[in-house]
Design a protein around this motif. Sequence first.
Motif, PDB file in Angstrom:
ATOM      1  N   LEU A 146      -8.173  11.893  -2.496  1.00 30.92           N
ATOM      2  CA  LEU A 146      -7.750  11.018  -1.540  1.00 30.92           C
ATOM      3  C   LEU A 146      -6.964  11.801  -0.572  1.00 30.92           C
ATOM      4  CD1 LEU A 146      -7.120   8.594  -0.069  1.00 30.92           C
ATOM      5  CD2 LEU A 146      -5.519   7.899  -1.654  1.00 30.92           C
ATOM      6  N   ALA A 147      -6.117  12.591  -1.104  1.00 31.44           N
ATOM      7  CA  ALA A 147      -5.177  13.656   0.005  1.00 31.44           C
ATOM      8  C   ALA A 147      -6.189  14.686   0.646  1.00 31.44           C
ATOM      9  CB  ALA A 147      -4.173  14.461  -0.803  1.00 31.44           C
TER      10      ALA A 147
ATOM     11  N   ILE B  61       1.055  16.002   1.753  1.00 26.21           N
ATOM     12  CA  ILE B  61       2.276  15.607   1.750  1.00 26.21           C
ATOM     13  C   ILE B  61       3.145  15.249   2.884  1.00 26.21           C
ATOM     14  CG2 ILE B  61       3.390  17.615   1.308  1.00 26.21           C
ATOM     15  CD1 ILE B  61       4.880  16.822  -1.369  1.00 26.21           C
TER      16      ILE B  61
ATOM     17  N   ASN C 126       2.552  10.715   6.617  1.00 30.21           N
ATOM     18  CA  ASN C 126       2.953   9.427   6.263  1.00 30.21           C
ATOM     19  C   ASN C 126       2.038   8.328   6.410  1.00 30.21           C
ATOM     20  OD1 ASN C 126       3.080   8.337   8.812  1.00 30.21           O
ATOM     21  ND2 ASN C 126       5.095   9.228   9.383  1.00 30.21           N
ATOM     22  N   ARG C 127       2.223   6.969   5.987  1.00 24.96           N
ATOM     23  CA  ARG C 127       0.981   6.009   5.871  1.00 24.96           C
ATOM     24  C   ARG C 127       0.543   5.813   7.186  1.00 24.96           C
ATOM     25  NH1 ARG C 127       3.875   1.481   2.652  1.00 24.96           N
ATOM     26  NH2 ARG C 127       4.919   3.121   1.592  1.00 24.96           N
ATOM     27  N   ALA C 128       1.541   5.805   8.265  1.00 29.89           N
ATOM     28  CA  ALA C 128       1.215   5.289   9.478  1.00 29.89           C
ATOM     29  C   ALA C 128       0.114   6.462   9.922  1.00 29.89           C
ATOM     30  CB  ALA C 128       2.257   5.163  10.489  1.00 29.89           C
TER      31      ALA C 128
ATOM     32  N   ILE D  25      -1.678   8.302   8.266  1.00 32.69           N
ATOM     33  CA  ILE D  25      -2.997   8.236   7.458  1.00 32.69           C
ATOM     34  C   ILE D  25      -4.014   7.155   7.837  1.00 32.69           C
ATOM     35  CG2 ILE D  25      -3.899   7.817   4.998  1.00 32.69           C
ATOM     36  CD1 ILE D  25      -1.439   9.187   4.139  1.00 32.69           C
TER      37      ILE D  25
ATOM     38  N   PRO E 141      -0.242   1.453   0.974  1.00 33.46           N
ATOM     39  CA  PRO E 141      -0.934   2.461   0.284  1.00 33.46           C
ATOM     40  C   PRO E 141      -2.132   1.868  -0.281  1.00 33.46           C
ATOM     41  CG  PRO E 141       1.164   2.788   0.266  1.00 33.46           C
ATOM     42  CD  PRO E 141       1.198   1.543   0.965  1.00 33.46           C
ATOM     43  N   ALA E 142      -2.174   0.641  -1.128  1.00 28.20           N
ATOM     44  CA  ALA E 142      -3.097   0.202  -1.842  1.00 28.20           C
ATOM     45  C   ALA E 142      -4.321  -0.096  -1.029  1.00 28.20           C
ATOM     46  CB  ALA E 142      -2.752  -1.032  -2.612  1.00 28.20           C
TER      47      ALA E 142
ATOM     48  N   LEU F 192      -4.988   1.396   1.988  1.00 25.83           N
ATOM     49  CA  LEU F 192      -5.672   2.810   2.405  1.00 25.83           C
ATOM     50  C   LEU F 192      -6.447   3.275   1.270  1.00 25.83           C
ATOM     51  CD1 LEU F 192      -2.453   3.903   4.228  1.00 25.83           C
ATOM     52  CD2 LEU F 192      -4.451   3.434   5.154  1.00 25.83           C
ATOM     53  N   ALA F 193      -5.965   3.161  -0.121  1.00 29.89           N
ATOM     54  CA  ALA F 193      -6.740   3.598  -1.103  1.00 29.89           C
ATOM     55  C   ALA F 193      -7.896   2.678  -1.312  1.00 29.89           C
ATOM     56  CB  ALA F 193      -5.901   3.519  -2.273  1.00 29.89           C
TER      57      ALA F 193
ATOM     58  N   ALA G  25     -10.627   4.239   1.113  1.00 31.84           N
ATOM     59  CA  ALA G  25     -11.251   5.335   0.533  1.00 31.84           C
ATOM     60  C   ALA G  25     -12.168   5.533  -0.528  1.00 31.84           C
ATOM     61  CB  ALA G  25     -10.138   6.410   0.230  1.00 31.84           C
ATOM     62  N   ARG G  26     -11.742   4.408  -1.310  1.00 37.97           N
ATOM     63  CA  ARG G  26     -12.836   4.011  -2.458  1.00 37.97           C
ATOM     64  C   ARG G  26     -14.196   3.511  -1.789  1.00 37.97           C
ATOM     65  NH1 ARG G  26     -12.676   1.718  -7.919  1.00 37.97           N
ATOM     66  NH2 ARG G  26     -14.336   0.103  -8.161  1.00 37.97           N
TER      67      ARG G  26
ATOM     68  N   GLU H  72       2.615   8.987   0.471  1.00 40.00           N
ATOM     69  CA  GLU H  72       4.038   8.898   0.313  1.00 40.00           C
ATOM     70  C   GLU H  72       4.436   8.809  -0.889  1.00 40.00           C
ATOM     71  OE1 GLU H  72       5.470   6.115   2.916  1.00 40.00           O
ATOM     72  OE2 GLU H  72       4.519   6.989   4.483  1.00 40.00           O
TER      73      GLU H  72
ATOM     74  N   VAL I  39      -0.580   4.163  -6.601  1.00 34.08           N
ATOM     75  CA  VAL I  39      -1.384   2.937  -6.475  1.00 34.08           C
ATOM     76  C   VAL I  39      -2.465   2.801  -7.497  1.00 34.08           C
ATOM     77  CG1 VAL I  39      -3.185   1.893  -4.956  1.00 34.08           C
ATOM     78  CG2 VAL I  39      -1.146   3.015  -4.035  1.00 34.08           C
TER      79      VAL I  39
END
Lengths: 496, 198
Positions: free
Chosen positions: A139-140, A159, A162-164, A166, A189-190, A192-193, A196-197, B179, B183
Amino acid sequence: MTGTFVGMPAFPTAAREALGDTQLRTNLAHATRTIRDKRAMVVAEVEDWEELRVAGAAVKEAALRDLATHLETLEESLVRAGATVHWAGDAAEACAIVASITHAHGVDEVVKVKSMATAEIGLNEALEAEGIAAWETDLAELIVQLGDDLPSHILVPAIHRNRAEIREIFLRRMGDVGRPAPADLTDEPAVLAGAAREHLREKFLRAKVAISGANFAVADTGTLVVVESEGNGRMCLTLPEVLISVVGIEKVVATWSDLDPMMRLLPRSSTGERMNPYTSTWSGVTPGDGPQEVHVVLLDNGRTRALADDVGRQALRCIRCSACLNVCPVYERVGGHAYGSVYPGPIGAILNPLLRGVSDEQSASLPYASSLCGACFEVCPVRIDIPSVLVDQRAAVVDSHRDDRVPKAEALAMRATAWAFSDSRRLAWAERASGLAGRVLTRFSRTTLPGGRAAAGRLPGPAAGWTGARDLPAPPEESFRAWWDRTDGGTKGDGS
Amino acid sequence: MSARDEILGRVRAALADVSPAVSVPTPPRAPDRGDLVALFVERVEDYRAVVTRCSAEEVLAVVTGVLDGLPGGARAVVPPDLGLDLPGAVVDAQFTAAELDGFDAVVTRAAVGIAETGTIVLDHQPDQGRRAISLVPDLHVCLVDASQVVADVPDAIELLDPARPLTWISGPSATSDIELDRVEGVHGPRTLHVVLIS
Ligand code: SF4
C-alpha cells in the motif's frame, strides 16, 4: 520531486529544506512516536530480550564470516529444489537478468512485493526503460509510486503523506494505470485501503511474473522468507507462474533453526507486533502449488566492499527492521528523503557509504548525519554498533581527502589542534585568542542559544562547512586554565 | 570470469584475515506460561481474529453456522482432505486465481499453532490445500486442534518441514501504512475465524 534519488543534494542542504516543512515534521513525529511505543511494549514482554539479541547477532555474524561457504551451500540447495540461481555483481547486471527473464515470457508487466534490494538497484526504472511496467503492490509503495514520489522510511515508505494527500493521489492517478478509485472516495484509512484492494486485485489475478526480495535465505534448505502484513506478498508469491527474487548476499543464514531468533526479533522490532500478519517461506518449486518457475538473483552491488571493512562489516547484519530510524532524533526531524537513498536513518548513514564508498559528496555527508546519541545501537535487534561505525566512516571521509591539494577545513583544524595541544605555551595563546573571539562574537552575534548563550550563525570561509549545519556557540571569554590560575581552582576571589 | 566466481572471489578476499569461528548461543526460551491453549486463544483474539472453541463433534455445526452467517450464505472452497463433510462446499479442482475470486470463503486445517505469538502455520498438505485457496477468498475459517498448539516460535520451527511451502498467519491481513492507523484487510482474507477443537 521525481521518483529517483540520483542527484540528491548532500545531507546538510536536503536536511535544511526538510526542517522547514512543518507538515512533514508533524507527520514524522506522530508516526515515529507511535511505532516506538508499540515496539517498547512488545519488547518488554520478552523476559530475555537481551539474550535473544545476542543470539540474533551471532546468527548473522556467523553467516557473514563464512559467507562464501554459505552462498555455495545456498546455491546447491536452491538448485536441488528446482530454482534457477543467477549472480549479479552490480545493479545493472541484476536489472538486466530480471528484464531478460521477463522478456522471455513475453509479458510487459510484473507485480512486485516491497523489497529494499530492488529499490536499491532502481529496478522499476530499469524495467520501464525496457518497456515493462512494474506494479508496486504494498500500500505505501503504491502511494509512493502513484504520487511519483520517493520512499522515506524502510517500513512505512509513505510515512510523510497524510490521509488527505493519499486520497487526492488515488483519485488523480489510479485511473491512469488501471481500475480508477471510486468517485465517492473518502479519506478514511479503511476506505483508502479498500480502494487499493480493488485496484490491485485485477493486477494480481492476471499477473504472469512476480518480483520479490527476501528477508532471509536459509543456506542448508534453500528456503527464502518474506515477512509482510497486507497479503500482497502472498498474492505475488503464490498466484503468478514465474517468481523472480532479488536477494542481497548478506541475507543468508546458515540453517533452518537459525530462523528462530530472527523470527522472534524482527516483527517486535519493526512493526511492534508479536508477529506480523503473514510470513511466507518457500524452497524452490512445489509441484501443483504456486509458481512453477522460480529464479533467485544473488546480488552483490557493494556488499563485498562493506564486507572488507573490519569495523563496518557488522552493518551487513541489518535485517531492515527500521527500529533505529524510529528512535533517531535526527531522522525524526528531517525525515527519510534528506538521506538521498532508499536506506535512510542511522543504518543508511553507515550502509550507503559502506556500499558506495565516500568519494561522492552525498555519501560523504551521511556519516555526519548523527548526534552519536547511541539510541540506535540500543534498539538494534542484531546489535549493530552504529555509532562506532559512524565515527569510523567519518575517519574514512577525512582520509579520502588526505591527499587533496587544498585540505578539508576539518583536517586543517585537527592539524592545528594537534600543534596547539602539543605545547602548553601555544595552548595558552590559543585560549587567549579564543577568548578574544568570544568577546567579539558575543558582542556581534545574531543568534542566541537556549540558555541565553550567544552563538555564531553561519561563518564565512573554511568554517562555513561546519557552521552551515550547526550553530556554533561563542567561545567563553575566559578559558578553564586561565580561570583556574586566577582563582586557584575556585578557592580565591569569588570563584566564578 | 563469471559474475558468480567474481563475487565469491571478492567475498573470500574480503574475509581473508577473518576467522569464521563464531559461537552461536542457543536462543533463550520463554518461561512456562501455563495453559498454552488459553494463551493461544487470547493472542489470536488480540489480532482481532474471531475464535470459537468447540469439541470435535461440534465442528461441523460451528463451521456451517459461520458460513451461513454470511449475507446470502457463503460459497466455500475446501481442500481435498478437509475431513469434514460440509454441505455445498466445493473441493478445490486446481481453480485459476480468477475462479477462486468467485468464492466467498475457504475452510482449511492447519499444521501448527503458536501460543506465544497467536500464530497459525499452514504447510499446505492436502487437509489445507494449495496456497492460493486460503488466500483469495475473503473469509478464512481455520480449524486448529488443541494438540497442534506449541509454546513458542522455536517449537514450531522444529516441527515444520522447510521443504514444504509455509504460510504463517497472525490475524487477518492488515496495514498501518496510512498515518500508522491499523486497518484490517487489504489483500488477504479480511476475516480470520479460528475454530479451536479440544
Ligand atoms: S541497523 Fe539494526 S535497528 Fe536499524 S534497521 Fe538494521 S537491524 Fe534494524
